[in-house]
Design an enzyme around this catalytic site. Structure first.
Site, PDB file in Angstrom:
ATOM      1  N   HIS A 130       9.594   2.445   9.202  1.00 39.52           N
ATOM      2  CA  HIS A 130       9.292   1.474  10.254  1.00 39.52           C
ATOM      3  C   HIS A 130       8.037   1.966  10.982  1.00 39.52           C
ATOM      4  O   HIS A 130       7.957   3.159  11.329  1.00 39.52           O
ATOM      5  CB  HIS A 130      10.475   1.347  11.229  1.00 39.52           C
ATOM      6  CG  HIS A 130      10.254   0.325  12.278  1.00 39.52           C
ATOM      7  ND1 HIS A 130      10.280  -1.030  11.991  1.00 39.52           N
ATOM      8  CD2 HIS A 130       9.950   0.437  13.590  1.00 39.52           C
ATOM      9  CE1 HIS A 130      10.009  -1.696  13.104  1.00 39.52           C
ATOM     10  NE2 HIS A 130       9.809  -0.828  14.082  1.00 39.52           N
ATOM     11  N   SER A 163       0.847  -1.215   0.000  1.00 32.28           N
ATOM     12  CA  SER A 163       0.000   0.000   0.000  1.00 32.28           C
ATOM     13  C   SER A 163       0.874   1.253   0.000  1.00 32.28           C
ATOM     14  O   SER A 163       0.547   2.249  -0.636  1.00 32.28           O
ATOM     15  CB  SER A 163      -0.964   0.001   1.186  1.00 32.28           C
ATOM     16  OG  SER A 163      -0.283   0.274   2.392  1.00 32.28           O
TER      17      SER A 163
END
Ligand code: GRF
Length: 185
Positions: free
Chosen positions: A102, A12
């Site tokens: 992250h 995504s």
């Protein structure tokens, strides 16, 4: 400027990045790379018209993947949900040109094995009152490169890991493309 995006999963973020740069002709997403033949990013590449390279560990070890990136005249390597450690040859070939996102506020909840829902479960179990994203340069240790950008979101006591993942993904999609653009300018 040419970008390649590595993803091991849904992709995504990769799609958000492609959409963001679609009208900006000075930046081109030249390929997706994945180590996972069943990754959702493959279907996204097909739909978005981005060539997608599916490679195995031998292609990585042999230097074939690195050679492909050189042949593609890659200026920036973007890791968006890529779960393998980056070989040190790549880090030295592309100094400060490999970035990762992250889904937590490093140095909290980072390192090998800390990806996807594991991270959001750790945030909830830890009773953290906030989480967020960290965009950082990649070196040859998981999640330890120089931090480029962080954004945070509140975590409520009743939030589930899925709630945290949803809030963090909003930050990913909102900030990653713009931070990449800043790096390229
Ligand atoms: C995101 O949580 C990202 O922060 C992490 O891996 C996930 C990738 O999601 N690095 P997607 O494949 O881009 O949807």
């Amino acid at each position: 400027r040419n970008i390649v995006i590595f993803a091991s999963g849904s992709g995504s973020n990769a799609e958000q990045i492609v959409n963001y740069f679609r009208e900006k002709e000075s930046v081109k997403i030249v390929a997706f790379f994945t180590n996972n033949a069943s990754a959702g990013v493959i279907e996204r590449g097909r739909r978005l018209g981005i060539p997608t390279v599916v490679f195995g560990p031998e292609a990585q070890k042999s230097g074939a993947v690195l050679q492909m990136m050189v042949d593609l005249k890659t200026d920036l390597i973007v890791l968006a949900g890529y779960l393998k450690l980056i070989p040190s040859e790549w880090v030295s070939a592309y100094p400060n040109k490999i970035v990762n996102i992250h889904p937590a506020l490093l140095p909290k909840h980072g390192g090998k094995g800390m990806y996807g829902m594991n991270v959001h479960r750790a945030v909830v179990e830890n009773g953290d009152t906030e989480s967020g994203i960290t965009i950082h340069f990649v070196n040859d240790k998981y999640d330890e490169g120089q931090v480029i950008f962080q954004a945070s979101t509140a975590v409520e006591s009743f939030d589930t890991p899925e709630d945290v993942q949803r809030k963090v993904q909003v930050l990913e999609h909102k900030h990653f493309p713009a931070e990449i653009e800043k790096l390229l300018s």
